[in-house]
Design a protein around this motif. Structure first.
Motif, PDB file in Angstrom:
ATOM      1  N   LEU A  43     -54.142   0.899 -34.524  1.00  0.00           N
ATOM      2  CA  LEU A  43     -53.867   2.052 -35.352  1.00  0.00           C
ATOM      3  C   LEU A  43     -55.131   2.743 -35.785  1.00  0.00           C
ATOM      4  O   LEU A  43     -56.221   2.202 -35.716  1.00  0.00           O
ATOM      5  CB  LEU A  43     -53.117   1.613 -36.626  1.00  0.00           C
ATOM      6  N   LEU A  44     -54.977   3.938 -36.292  1.00  0.00           N
ATOM      7  CA  LEU A  44     -56.038   4.626 -36.996  1.00  0.00           C
ATOM      8  C   LEU A  44     -56.235   3.895 -38.319  1.00  0.00           C
ATOM      9  O   LEU A  44     -55.448   4.024 -39.235  1.00  0.00           O
ATOM     10  CB  LEU A  44     -55.627   6.074 -37.257  1.00  0.00           C
ATOM     11  N   ARG A 102     -60.752   6.402 -35.997  1.00  0.00           N
ATOM     12  CA  ARG A 102     -60.323   5.876 -34.715  1.00  0.00           C
ATOM     13  C   ARG A 102     -58.814   6.025 -34.585  1.00  0.00           C
ATOM     14  O   ARG A 102     -58.082   5.881 -35.551  1.00  0.00           O
ATOM     15  CB  ARG A 102     -60.699   4.396 -34.573  1.00  0.00           C
ATOM     16  N   THR A 103     -58.347   6.278 -33.385  1.00  0.00           N
ATOM     17  CA  THR A 103     -56.918   6.428 -33.159  1.00  0.00           C
ATOM     18  C   THR A 103     -56.545   5.871 -31.802  1.00  0.00           C
ATOM     19  O   THR A 103     -57.353   5.857 -30.887  1.00  0.00           O
ATOM     20  CB  THR A 103     -56.485   7.909 -33.256  1.00  0.00           C
ATOM     21  N   ALA A 104     -55.310   5.404 -31.704  1.00  0.00           N
ATOM     22  CA  ALA A 104     -54.857   4.843 -30.434  1.00  0.00           C
ATOM     23  C   ALA A 104     -53.813   5.729 -29.781  1.00  0.00           C
ATOM     24  O   ALA A 104     -53.200   5.333 -28.817  1.00  0.00           O
ATOM     25  CB  ALA A 104     -54.265   3.449 -30.669  1.00  0.00           C
ATOM     26  N   VAL A 137     -48.803  14.400 -27.671  1.00  0.00           N
ATOM     27  CA  VAL A 137     -49.443  13.204 -28.209  1.00  0.00           C
ATOM     28  C   VAL A 137     -48.416  12.092 -28.386  1.00  0.00           C
ATOM     29  O   VAL A 137     -47.297  12.329 -28.838  1.00  0.00           O
ATOM     30  CB  VAL A 137     -50.120  13.524 -29.557  1.00  0.00           C
ATOM     31  N   THR A 138     -48.800  10.881 -28.007  1.00  0.00           N
ATOM     32  CA  THR A 138     -47.963   9.704 -28.235  1.00  0.00           C
ATOM     33  C   THR A 138     -48.545   8.897 -29.380  1.00  0.00           C
ATOM     34  O   THR A 138     -49.712   8.498 -29.324  1.00  0.00           O
ATOM     35  CB  THR A 138     -47.902   8.814 -26.979  1.00  0.00           C
ATOM     36  N   VAL A 139     -47.767   8.668 -30.407  1.00  0.00           N
ATOM     37  CA  VAL A 139     -48.213   7.831 -31.515  1.00  0.00           C
ATOM     38  C   VAL A 139     -47.721   6.410 -31.302  1.00  0.00           C
ATOM     39  O   VAL A 139     -46.741   6.175 -30.600  1.00  0.00           O
ATOM     40  CB  VAL A 139     -47.717   8.371 -32.876  1.00  0.00           C
ATOM     41  N   GLN A 152     -52.354   9.290 -37.505  1.00  0.00           N
ATOM     42  CA  GLN A 152     -52.620   9.572 -36.095  1.00  0.00           C
ATOM     43  C   GLN A 152     -52.408  11.052 -35.791  1.00  0.00           C
ATOM     44  O   GLN A 152     -53.168  11.655 -35.033  1.00  0.00           O
ATOM     45  CB  GLN A 152     -51.715   8.704 -35.219  1.00  0.00           C
ATOM     46  N   LEU A 153     -51.369  11.634 -36.368  1.00  0.00           N
ATOM     47  CA  LEU A 153     -51.118  13.056 -36.158  1.00  0.00           C
ATOM     48  C   LEU A 153     -52.223  13.900 -36.778  1.00  0.00           C
ATOM     49  O   LEU A 153     -52.621  14.938 -36.230  1.00  0.00           O
ATOM     50  CB  LEU A 153     -49.761  13.437 -36.738  1.00  0.00           C
TER      51      LEU A 153
END
Length: 423
Positions: free
Chosen positions: A37-38, A43-45, A53-55, A380-381
């Motif tokens: 995760l962020l 950082r973001t995955a 975008v895929t969360v 993440q968004l």
């Protein structure tokens, strides 16, 4: 989370942080989240694909591999309250459970393709902070294997009711966490209220995907709020009825779809808890009062009174607030909830009248939807440029997911571990 001075002293001696969670549990959970995760705002995955975008959802921290299935349940003794043309009440649930062998059983998506397409349309309408485009909601996967056999060991059962206008899928992260630690978790959609409900086959509704009738918060509208809560409580009790049928060896699915092996044997209905967010929090507290089969409940920022006749005044209390809880009840709140004064007017009576059986915790630096999967997805968004910092803060608060997610998970799990004695 906030606590009294005496509470803090006891917590310090016991190694518990302000969330009411063992610090070692929080550390373990945070470690499991790292790299997925962020966690620190930088950082973001999430991944960008042609569909947007895929969360990603946080991984569960427990020792059990997970199975998952859905059930389409039909109550022929109730009419649908939101559509007079529907002569029955239909409910969809997802069941997460500790699994045996998972090889050959695919990992399930968070939302079906049809539900995700509907959510892209309705999500922003219900939650203005969400982006209208740019997210591939259908690509988000769970950590549970569809149809995998259950471990044939009786487990405590937890029922989950989501926030008003929210689908059950937005409670996936906490449900998986609880199931990974040995619970069977049943997340409930309340059709007509839920953002969208994707039915798997024939339905009395006119379309395969049913969207919400809400166009905003139902709380200010007295009739809407009363109907929603009464319907949700009845849905919850009906689901518990159907689980009893499942535990007795029958298949409650409306179409008789095949069930995962040993699923009925995994249900220990002598140990039942319920938890819910917002309107779902109201629901489970009311159900705790009405249904003796429920042994303990967690309300995550759910009002315990009806809509006030005069804004700024107290509304009619639900019976659990008027008379107090006679079984364990945890009230979880967020420090930045915008309507805290109104919430306090209904929480104070149940705390005062429950003879120590009701307790309150508040997560500082968090906002109302931190108790849903938005705690993971909103940051993440934001990092992807699809949500402003202001919108993220309004939705879940400024608290980083590395802190908020383990705190919420840990508080809910510690409560049920204490009162349902999971082994």
């Amino acid at each position: 989370m906030s606590a009294t001075r005496d509470d803090r002293a006891r917590d310090d001696r016991a190694g518990v942080d302000r969330a009411g969670v063992d610090r070692r549990t929080v550390a373990k959970s945070a470690a499991a989240l790292a790299g997925l995760l962020l966690l620190d705002g930088t950082r973001t995955a999430q991944a960008r694909t042609a569909g947007g975008v895929t969360v990603r959802l946080p991984a569960p921290t427990g020792p059990h591999r997970l199975g998952v299935t859905t059930l389409h349940l039909v109550d022929r003794h109730r009419r649908d309250p939101w559509d007079s043309a529907i002569p029955v009440r239909e409910v969809m649930v997802t069941v997460f459970y500790p699994a045996g062998a998972v090889a050959g059983f695919p990992v399930a998506p968070q939302m079906t393709a049809d539900a995700a397409a509907s959510f892209l349309e309705t999500g922003h309408r219900v939650r203005r902070e969400l982006p209208e485009t740019g997210v591939n909601w259908a690509a988000t996967v769970t950590h549970a294997h569809a149809g995998a056999p259950a471990r044939p060991v009786p487990r405590p059962v937890l029922l989950y009711s989501p926030g008003g206008g929210d689908p059950r899928t937005l409670g996936t992260g906490t449900a998986e966490e609880l199931a990974s630690h040995g619970y069977v978790v049943v997340t409930i959609d309340h059709p007509g209220d839920a953002g969208e409900v994707d039915f798997p086959g024939a339905t009395a509704y006119r379309e395969k995907v049913r969207q919400t009738v809400f166009r905003g918060d139902p709380r200010p509208h007295a009739d809407f709020f009363r109907t929603a809560i009464e319907t949700r409580v009845a849905d919850t009790r009906f689901v518990l009825d159907r689980l009893e049928s499942l535990a007795a060896g029958r298949n409650p699915d409306a179409a008789g779809r095949a069930l995962p092996k040993h699923l009925g044997r995994a249900l220990d209905l002598r140990r039942v808890g319920a938890y819910g967010h917002s309107a779902g929090g109201t629901t489970v507290a009311a159900a705790l009062y009405e249904d003796r089969r429920i042994d303990a409940a967690v309300t995550m920022e759910g009002y315990l009174d009806h809509t006030p006749a005069v804004p700024g005044r107290a509304g009619e209390l639900f019976p659990i607030a008027e008379h107090g809880a006679d079984r364990p009840l945890l009230l979880l709140g967020s420090g930045d909830f915008s309507d805290r004064q109104a919430l306090e007017r209904s929480w104070a009576p149940v705390l005062a009248r429950s003879r120590g059986r009701a307790h309150r915790r508040v997560l500082d630096g968090a906002a109302h939807w931190v108790f849903s999967d938005y705690a993971a997805t909103a940051p993440q968004l934001q990092t992807a440029g699809l949500m402003s910092a202001e919108a993220r803060t309004a939705l879940v608060g400024k608290l980083a997911p590395r802190t908020s997610i383990p705190a919420v998970r840990g508080a809910v799990r510690a409560f049920f571990d204490r009162h349902l004695r999971v082994c």
